[in-house]
Scaffold this active site. Sequence first.
Site, PDB file in Angstrom:
ATOM      1  N   CYS A   1      13.240  10.683   7.572  1.00 37.50           N
ATOM      2  CA  CYS A   1      13.275  10.233   8.960  1.00 37.50           C
ATOM      3  C   CYS A   1      14.668  10.454   9.553  1.00 37.50           C
ATOM      4  O   CYS A   1      14.825  10.572  10.754  1.00 37.50           O
ATOM      5  CB  CYS A   1      12.883   8.772   9.038  1.00 37.50           C
ATOM      6  SG  CYS A   1      13.823   7.777   7.895  1.00 37.50           S
TER       7      CYS A   1
ATOM      8  N   LYS B   1       0.859  -1.195   0.000  1.00 37.51           N
ATOM      9  CA  LYS B   1       0.000   0.000   0.000  1.00 37.51           C
ATOM     10  C   LYS B   1       0.892   1.242   0.000  1.00 37.51           C
ATOM     11  O   LYS B   1       1.554   1.542   0.997  1.00 37.51           O
ATOM     12  CB  LYS B   1      -0.912   0.045   1.234  1.00 37.51           C
ATOM     13  CG  LYS B   1      -1.998   1.117   1.065  1.00 37.51           C
ATOM     14  CD  LYS B   1      -2.564   1.652   2.346  1.00 37.51           C
ATOM     15  CE  LYS B   1      -1.771   2.758   2.947  1.00 37.51           C
ATOM     16  NZ  LYS B   1      -1.719   4.008   2.158  1.00 37.51           N
TER      17      LYS B   1
ATOM     18  N   GLU C   1       9.990   1.184  10.638  1.00 33.46           N
ATOM     19  CA  GLU C   1      11.014   2.209  10.399  1.00 33.46           C
ATOM     20  C   GLU C   1      10.284   3.536  10.591  1.00 33.46           C
ATOM     21  O   GLU C   1       9.495   3.942   9.737  1.00 33.46           O
ATOM     22  CB  GLU C   1      11.549   2.020   8.980  1.00 33.46           C
ATOM     23  CG  GLU C   1      12.925   2.557   8.787  1.00 33.46           C
ATOM     24  CD  GLU C   1      12.892   3.963   8.292  1.00 33.46           C
ATOM     25  OE1 GLU C   1      12.830   4.867   9.164  1.00 33.46           O
ATOM     26  OE2 GLU C   1      12.919   4.174   7.079  1.00 33.46           O
TER      27      GLU C   1
ATOM     28  N   GLU D   1       9.340  15.713  15.778  1.00 35.18           N
ATOM     29  CA  GLU D   1       9.725  15.546  14.382  1.00 35.18           C
ATOM     30  C   GLU D   1       8.921  16.529  13.529  1.00 35.18           C
ATOM     31  O   GLU D   1       7.698  16.457  13.469  1.00 35.18           O
ATOM     32  CB  GLU D   1       9.443  14.104  13.929  1.00 35.18           C
ATOM     33  CG  GLU D   1       9.894  13.856  12.514  1.00 35.18           C
ATOM     34  CD  GLU D   1       9.711  12.410  12.070  1.00 35.18           C
ATOM     35  OE1 GLU D   1       8.614  11.856  12.273  1.00 35.18           O
ATOM     36  OE2 GLU D   1      10.660  11.848  11.492  1.00 35.18           O
TER      37      GLU D   1
HETATM   38  N1  LIG Z   1       9.672   7.762   9.066  1.00 30.13           N
HETATM   39  C1  LIG Z   1       9.327   8.323   7.939  1.00 30.13           C
HETATM   40  O1  LIG Z   1      10.036   8.169   6.970  1.00 30.13           O
HETATM   41  C2  LIG Z   1       8.049   9.080   7.839  1.00 30.13           C
HETATM   42  C3  LIG Z   1       7.580   9.820   8.893  1.00 30.13           C
HETATM   43  N2  LIG Z   1       6.433  10.504   8.754  1.00 30.13           N
HETATM   44  C4  LIG Z   1       5.988  11.343   9.887  1.00 30.13           C
HETATM   45  O2  LIG Z   1       4.586  11.257  10.005  1.00 30.13           O
HETATM   46  C5  LIG Z   1       3.987  12.537   9.942  1.00 30.13           C
HETATM   47  C6  LIG Z   1       2.608  12.437   9.305  1.00 30.13           C
HETATM   48  O3  LIG Z   1       2.679  11.931   7.996  1.00 30.13           O
HETATM   49  P1  LIG Z   1       1.660  10.805   7.503  1.00 30.13           P
HETATM   50  O4  LIG Z   1       1.706  10.714   6.028  1.00 30.13           O
HETATM   51  O5  LIG Z   1       0.319  11.005   8.121  1.00 30.13           O
HETATM   52  O6  LIG Z   1       2.371   9.501   8.107  1.00 30.13           O
HETATM   53  P2  LIG Z   1       1.807   8.071   8.426  1.00 30.13           P
HETATM   54  O7  LIG Z   1       2.753   7.367   9.285  1.00 30.13           O
HETATM   55  O8  LIG Z   1       0.409   8.149   8.902  1.00 30.13           O
HETATM   56  O9  LIG Z   1       1.774   7.389   6.961  1.00 30.13           O
HETATM   57  C7  LIG Z   1       2.681   6.441   6.501  1.00 30.13           C
HETATM   58  C8  LIG Z   1       1.918   5.310   5.822  1.00 30.13           C
HETATM   59  O10 LIG Z   1       1.075   4.658   6.775  1.00 30.13           O
HETATM   60  C9  LIG Z   1      -0.261   4.628   6.302  1.00 30.13           C
HETATM   61  N3  LIG Z   1      -1.180   4.619   7.431  1.00 30.13           N
HETATM   62  C10 LIG Z   1      -1.739   5.661   8.087  1.00 30.13           C
HETATM   63  N4  LIG Z   1      -2.538   5.234   9.092  1.00 30.13           N
HETATM   64  C11 LIG Z   1      -2.482   3.883   9.073  1.00 30.13           C
HETATM   65  C12 LIG Z   1      -3.075   2.865   9.864  1.00 30.13           C
HETATM   66  N5  LIG Z   1      -3.885   3.132  10.892  1.00 30.13           N
HETATM   67  N6  LIG Z   1      -2.803   1.578   9.569  1.00 30.13           N
HETATM   68  C13 LIG Z   1      -1.975   1.268   8.555  1.00 30.13           C
HETATM   69  N7  LIG Z   1      -1.386   2.195   7.759  1.00 30.13           N
HETATM   70  C14 LIG Z   1      -1.624   3.485   8.023  1.00 30.13           C
HETATM   71  C15 LIG Z   1      -0.335   5.853   5.447  1.00 30.13           C
HETATM   72  O11 LIG Z   1      -1.440   5.813   4.580  1.00 30.13           O
HETATM   73  P3  LIG Z   1      -2.049   7.154   3.923  1.00 30.13           P
HETATM   74  O12 LIG Z   1      -1.003   8.181   3.869  1.00 30.13           O
HETATM   75  O13 LIG Z   1      -2.410   6.673   2.597  1.00 30.13           O
HETATM   76  O14 LIG Z   1      -3.196   7.546   4.747  1.00 30.13           O
HETATM   77  C16 LIG Z   1       0.988   5.791   4.711  1.00 30.13           C
HETATM   78  O15 LIG Z   1       0.953   4.836   3.689  1.00 30.13           O
HETATM   79  C17 LIG Z   1       4.997  13.366   9.157  1.00 30.13           C
HETATM   80  O16 LIG Z   1       4.870  14.717   9.417  1.00 30.13           O
HETATM   81  C18 LIG Z   1       6.296  12.807   9.672  1.00 30.13           C
HETATM   82  O17 LIG Z   1       6.598  13.406  10.900  1.00 30.13           O
HETATM   83  C19 LIG Z   1       5.705  10.451   7.596  1.00 30.13           C
HETATM   84  C20 LIG Z   1       6.120   9.729   6.529  1.00 30.13           C
HETATM   85  C21 LIG Z   1       7.363   9.023   6.558  1.00 30.13           C
HETATM   86  C1  LIG Z   2      19.097   8.544  -1.147  1.00 27.33           C
HETATM   87  C2  LIG Z   2      18.829   7.687   0.032  1.00 27.33           C
HETATM   88  C3  LIG Z   2      18.036   8.399   1.041  1.00 27.33           C
HETATM   89  C4  LIG Z   2      17.619   7.496   2.141  1.00 27.33           C
HETATM   90  C5  LIG Z   2      17.078   8.275   3.269  1.00 27.33           C
HETATM   91  C6  LIG Z   2      16.571   7.396   4.321  1.00 27.33           C
HETATM   92  C7  LIG Z   2      15.305   7.907   4.817  1.00 27.33           C
HETATM   93  C8  LIG Z   2      14.316   7.114   5.109  1.00 27.33           C
HETATM   94  C9  LIG Z   2      13.004   7.633   5.492  1.00 27.33           C
HETATM   95  O1  LIG Z   2      12.791   8.829   5.539  1.00 27.33           O
HETATM   96  O2  LIG Z   2      12.144   6.800   5.756  1.00 27.33           O
END
Ligand SMILES: NC(=O)C1=CN([C@@H]2O[C@H](COP(=O)(O)OP(=O)(O)OC[C@H]3O[C@@H](n4cnc5c(N)ncnc54)[C@H](OP(=O)(O)O)[C@@H]3O)[C@@H](O)[C@H]2O)C=CC1
Ligand SMILES: CCCCCC/C=C/C(=O)O
Length: 490
Positions: free
Chosen positions: A297, A188, A263, A395
Amino acid sequence: MTDLIPLLPDVEAFLEGPLSLRIGGGKIDTAGSIEVTDPSFGTPLCTVAKAGAAEVDLAVAAAAEAYEGPWSSMTPDERSQRIWRLAELVDQRAEIFGQLDALDNGKPFAVARDVDAAYSARHLRYFAGWPSKIEGATIPVSVPDRFNYTRIEPVGVCGLIAPWNYPLLMAVWKIAPALAAGNAIVMKPAEQTPLSALYLADLALEAGLPEGVLNVIPGIGTEAGAALAGHPGVGKIGFTGSTATGRRIVEASMGNLKKVSLELGGKAANIVFADADLEKAVAGAFWALFGNNGQSCTAGARLYVQRPVYDKVVEGLAELAAGVSVGPGMAEAAHDLGPVISERQMQTVTGYIDSGLSEGAECIAGGGRVGAAGYFVAPTILIGVTDTMRAAREEIFGPVLCVLPFDDEAEVIARANDTDYGLAAGLWTQDVTRARVLAERLKAGTIWINCWGETDAASPFGGMKQSGYGREMGADAIALYSQTKSVWVV
Ligand SMILES: NC(=O)C1=CN([C@@H]2O[C@H](COP(=O)(O)OP(=O)(O)OC[C@H]3O[C@@H](n4cnc5c(N)ncnc54)[C@H](OP(=O)(O)O)[C@@H]3O)[C@@H](O)[C@H]2O)C=CC1
Ligand SMILES: CCCCCC/C=C/C(=O)O
């Protein structure tokens, strides 16, 4: 008016759709749909199908059938060749992937092509080598006349949930090891960025993966994501995203006690000592945060600078910020950064800037939104920040760098570790002993010394504390998507 790179004919055709779910080698339309926005302009980009619980059931059934059937009966070499072929196709279509990620994520096209797509191909190539190297062991048991050995087996059906910050790359970080270990997948993508994952599903068929091995189902997290995390037919969830959602996934997974790897978020400390090569440290610290617009992240969000060089570092950072160019993902003119992902994210990020200022921080670069169209936030540097301010603790996931002075090593180690997160940390110094000691004492899954952001498909990556568990990449990633069976023979 910004000149834009023309869409490739293949991208135009792909966007014309239908952008249906990819299940069992077919395209499945749904009653509901997701409107995908172009964050560079804040305008509608396309409409994709939206999976609900019923479509999750369909996709899991298709994956189970493929797993039990053609995929499991292939030799390791046959699986390798298909994963390798997929890597080649990603390389060959890097321009297409670049345009798709530039359109729905907003990152500069050249970055999406040369970094995200190129690293994805490399990742697939690395894991293509694994199927013939996943070995069990013979165990020297102390039971007479018994032979004991282990088999390393796939989990079966894996549910993979990806975020929007590196749409293709984060999907591939999970897909490649899951395939190499012999699993079938239901992926997904994030609702904001479903395009490159859908296109990858089409390439997987072209690469010779049997129908149903890679199913891609755009959907809303709280609907399709939650249904996948709770599904009794799924043996493992691989997730990248926020810590809050990570917790929900663990809860949803409890029904069938599926394996979970997470992660999650971070608030990485990046430490510049007075003896560092300052030119390298300033540029490194700048891009540690502003790379990918702070939407990583691993972003080096808390920059600790030793007091004797604090002013010089701050001055260098401000100069770099003044030279940064921002623009739409598909802008013809080369530029450094695109928009943040959404209007909501723009509000979150500018909210953190405002909260820092109201708590007494000072802004020496940026400070808010740029322009009125698209979701652009100026690269922002806050000084006068204290460890207790929200901007320094939470964050932000956007282009906001907090700079904090420190005096000595013990103090900065304690401050760097004073966070619920533990994904990455880094330091800049020419003192080898200090580097070794900090690498031991900083509580994070990755430590960068005199560099930032390096990753490699062969090197484990993942978090400590509330940044998650499990290590993606390298041999650890194969273990995440495998299970060990002990066999006794008389
Ligand atoms: N560690 C990282 O790399 C990331 C961290 N974040 C953090 O999260 C904050 C919010 O971003 P957001 O996009 O809402 O992040 P989420 O963690 O909510 O989203 C990441 C993924 O999880 C899905 N998801 C959301 N809720 C559920 C659930 N209950 N069960 C299963 N899957 C779920 C989302 O779906 P969908 O988006 O389709 O609703 C998306 O595919 C950001 O501001 C940032 O701080 C966000 C993205 C990446
Ligand atoms: C070009 C490689 C970038 C990797 C950065 C790792 C970050 C992961 C994340 O935000 O989930």
